[in-house]
Design a protein around this motif. Sequence first.
Motif, PDB file in Angstrom:
ATOM      1  N   ALA A   6       1.006  -1.195  -0.046  1.00 59.41           N
ATOM      2  CA  ALA A   6       0.098   0.165   0.121  1.00 59.41           C
ATOM      3  C   ALA A   6       1.009   1.257   0.066  1.00 59.41           C
ATOM      4  O   ALA A   6       2.094   1.286   0.500  1.00 59.41           O
ATOM      5  CB  ALA A   6      -0.866  -0.089   1.343  1.00 59.41           C
ATOM      6  N   LEU A   7       0.602   2.391  -0.721  1.00 60.60           N
ATOM      7  CA  LEU A   7       1.064   3.675  -0.670  1.00 60.60           C
ATOM      8  C   LEU A   7       0.153   4.682  -0.026  1.00 60.60           C
ATOM      9  O   LEU A   7      -1.124   4.874  -0.711  1.00 60.60           O
ATOM     10  CB  LEU A   7       1.527   4.050  -1.939  1.00 60.60           C
ATOM     11  CG  LEU A   7       2.023   5.250  -2.153  1.00 60.60           C
ATOM     12  CD1 LEU A   7       3.597   5.193  -2.264  1.00 60.60           C
ATOM     13  CD2 LEU A   7       1.591   5.871  -3.248  1.00 60.60           C
ATOM     14  N   ALA A   8       0.186   4.979   1.156  1.00 62.79           N
ATOM     15  CA  ALA A   8      -0.547   6.097   1.751  1.00 62.79           C
ATOM     16  C   ALA A   8      -0.197   7.579   1.139  1.00 62.79           C
ATOM     17  O   ALA A   8       1.095   7.875   1.031  1.00 62.79           O
ATOM     18  CB  ALA A   8      -0.465   6.200   3.220  1.00 62.79           C
ATOM     19  N   GLY A   9      -1.023   8.339   0.722  1.00 65.25           N
ATOM     20  CA  GLY A   9      -0.954   9.563   0.278  1.00 65.25           C
ATOM     21  C   GLY A   9      -1.108  10.869   1.198  1.00 65.25           C
ATOM     22  O   GLY A   9      -2.184  10.870   1.920  1.00 65.25           O
ATOM     23  N   ILE A  10      -0.365  11.770   1.305  1.00 72.39           N
ATOM     24  CA  ILE A  10      -0.508  13.464   2.175  1.00 72.39           C
ATOM     25  C   ILE A  10      -0.506  14.283   1.208  1.00 72.39           C
ATOM     26  O   ILE A  10       0.572  14.389   0.668  1.00 72.39           O
ATOM     27  CB  ILE A  10       0.319  13.342   3.281  1.00 72.39           C
ATOM     28  CG1 ILE A  10       0.277  11.903   4.056  1.00 72.39           C
ATOM     29  CG2 ILE A  10       0.258  14.571   3.985  1.00 72.39           C
ATOM     30  CD1 ILE A  10      -0.614  12.031   5.140  1.00 72.39           C
ATOM     31  N   ALA A  11      -1.525  14.912   0.976  1.00 71.24           N
ATOM     32  CA  ALA A  11      -1.563  16.081   0.290  1.00 71.24           C
ATOM     33  C   ALA A  11      -1.152  17.380   0.854  1.00 71.24           C
ATOM     34  O   ALA A  11      -1.809  17.614   2.065  1.00 71.24           O
ATOM     35  CB  ALA A  11      -2.877  16.316  -0.494  1.00 71.24           C
ATOM     36  N   VAL A  12      -0.261  18.184   0.425  1.00 67.88           N
ATOM     37  CA  VAL A  12       0.127  19.257   0.986  1.00 67.88           C
ATOM     38  C   VAL A  12       0.111  20.519   0.106  1.00 67.88           C
ATOM     39  O   VAL A  12       0.159  20.197  -1.312  1.00 67.88           O
ATOM     40  CB  VAL A  12       1.534  19.144   1.453  1.00 67.88           C
ATOM     41  CG1 VAL A  12       1.913  18.144   2.721  1.00 67.88           C
ATOM     42  CG2 VAL A  12       2.637  18.991   0.319  1.00 67.88           C
ATOM     43  N   ASP A  37       7.783  17.425  -7.194  1.00 71.45           N
ATOM     44  CA  ASP A  37       6.615  17.775  -6.209  1.00 71.45           C
ATOM     45  C   ASP A  37       6.037  16.652  -5.375  1.00 71.45           C
ATOM     46  O   ASP A  37       4.870  16.691  -4.758  1.00 71.45           O
ATOM     47  CB  ASP A  37       5.360  18.311  -6.762  1.00 71.45           C
ATOM     48  CG  ASP A  37       5.569  19.674  -7.336  1.00 71.45           C
ATOM     49  OD1 ASP A  37       6.295  20.341  -6.832  1.00 71.45           O
ATOM     50  OD2 ASP A  37       4.983  20.035  -8.247  1.00 71.45           O
ATOM     51  N   VAL A  38       6.976  15.535  -5.290  1.00 72.60           N
ATOM     52  CA  VAL A  38       6.634  14.067  -4.565  1.00 72.60           C
ATOM     53  C   VAL A  38       8.028  13.925  -3.801  1.00 72.60           C
ATOM     54  O   VAL A  38       9.140  14.069  -4.131  1.00 72.60           O
ATOM     55  CB  VAL A  38       6.197  13.162  -5.457  1.00 72.60           C
ATOM     56  CG1 VAL A  38       6.016  11.826  -4.741  1.00 72.60           C
ATOM     57  CG2 VAL A  38       5.197  13.451  -6.424  1.00 72.60           C
ATOM     58  N   ALA A  39       7.518  13.382  -2.357  1.00 65.83           N
ATOM     59  CA  ALA A  39       8.563  12.643  -1.824  1.00 65.83           C
ATOM     60  C   ALA A  39       8.201  11.616  -1.189  1.00 65.83           C
ATOM     61  O   ALA A  39       6.868  11.373  -0.720  1.00 65.83           O
ATOM     62  CB  ALA A  39       9.067  13.662  -0.519  1.00 65.83           C
ATOM     63  N   ASP A  54      -0.691  19.189  -3.701  1.00 64.93           N
ATOM     64  CA  ASP A  54      -2.006  19.108  -4.304  1.00 64.93           C
ATOM     65  C   ASP A  54      -2.769  20.092  -3.308  1.00 64.93           C
ATOM     66  O   ASP A  54      -3.493  20.007  -2.530  1.00 64.93           O
ATOM     67  CB  ASP A  54      -2.684  17.709  -4.231  1.00 64.93           C
ATOM     68  CG  ASP A  54      -3.895  17.710  -4.659  1.00 64.93           C
ATOM     69  OD1 ASP A  54      -4.686  18.818  -5.135  1.00 64.93           O
ATOM     70  OD2 ASP A  54      -4.593  16.716  -4.921  1.00 64.93           O
ATOM     71  N   GLY A  55      -2.889  21.509  -3.778  1.00 62.95           N
ATOM     72  CA  GLY A  55      -3.345  22.620  -3.215  1.00 62.95           C
ATOM     73  C   GLY A  55      -4.822  22.148  -2.999  1.00 62.95           C
ATOM     74  O   GLY A  55      -5.265  23.034  -2.155  1.00 62.95           O
ATOM     75  N   ASP A  56      -5.461  21.644  -3.939  1.00 64.78           N
ATOM     76  CA  ASP A  56      -7.100  21.710  -3.784  1.00 64.78           C
ATOM     77  C   ASP A  56      -7.191  20.524  -2.617  1.00 64.78           C
ATOM     78  O   ASP A  56      -8.277  20.558  -1.990  1.00 64.78           O
ATOM     79  CB  ASP A  56      -7.527  20.914  -4.950  1.00 64.78           C
ATOM     80  CG  ASP A  56      -7.583  21.848  -6.046  1.00 64.78           C
ATOM     81  OD1 ASP A  56      -7.597  23.189  -5.942  1.00 64.78           O
ATOM     82  OD2 ASP A  56      -7.530  21.561  -7.133  1.00 64.78           O
ATOM     83  N   ARG A  57      -6.325  19.556  -2.489  1.00 63.46           N
ATOM     84  CA  ARG A  57      -6.585  18.479  -1.115  1.00 63.46           C
ATOM     85  C   ARG A  57      -6.077  18.682   0.103  1.00 63.46           C
ATOM     86  O   ARG A  57      -5.932  18.164   1.067  1.00 63.46           O
ATOM     87  CB  ARG A  57      -6.454  17.340  -1.824  1.00 63.46           C
ATOM     88  CG  ARG A  57      -7.693  17.043  -2.844  1.00 63.46           C
ATOM     89  CD  ARG A  57      -7.231  15.374  -3.356  1.00 63.46           C
ATOM     90  NE  ARG A  57      -6.894  14.427  -2.529  1.00 63.46           N
ATOM     91  CZ  ARG A  57      -6.269  13.466  -2.607  1.00 63.46           C
ATOM     92  NH1 ARG A  57      -5.489  13.483  -3.811  1.00 63.46           N
ATOM     93  NH2 ARG A  57      -5.814  12.743  -1.666  1.00 63.46           N
ATOM     94  N   ALA A  58      -4.907  19.577   0.089  1.00 66.60           N
ATOM     95  CA  ALA A  58      -4.056  20.018   1.196  1.00 66.60           C
ATOM     96  C   ALA A  58      -4.596  20.214   2.460  1.00 66.60           C
ATOM     97  O   ALA A  58      -5.660  20.728   2.439  1.00 66.60           O
ATOM     98  CB  ALA A  58      -2.864  21.174   0.887  1.00 66.60           C
TER      99      ALA A  58
END
Length: 116
Positions: A6-12, A37-39, A54-58
Amino acid sequence: MTITNALAGIAVDDIADALDFYERLFGRTADARPMKDVAEWKLAGGGWVQVFTDGDRAGASSLTLVVDDLGEELGRLELQGLKPVSKAIGDFFKTAKFRDGDGNQIIFSQPQPGTY
């Protein structure tokens, strides 16, 4: 179908601003920077955490990290200047909640003996 990882994503809002927090949170620089834009940080159990712009979901992301010793982890994080916004002890888990600069929720959770 068999799910193998699994890959968990955090939008900032801005990856450059977020990197300082997440490098202190994980205690190291990112294991991968596949795009500007990814780490990404690899977890000992095999999963990955991906922080991305992802400014819309940050600020709307939530991540729970299971640890063996919450007290030890809190001590390490305090040395990094990170303090939880709340702590809780339940029947199944002890938890500590953190927030990054965008407001994303990161929870460290330790299973209570005999529950995991």
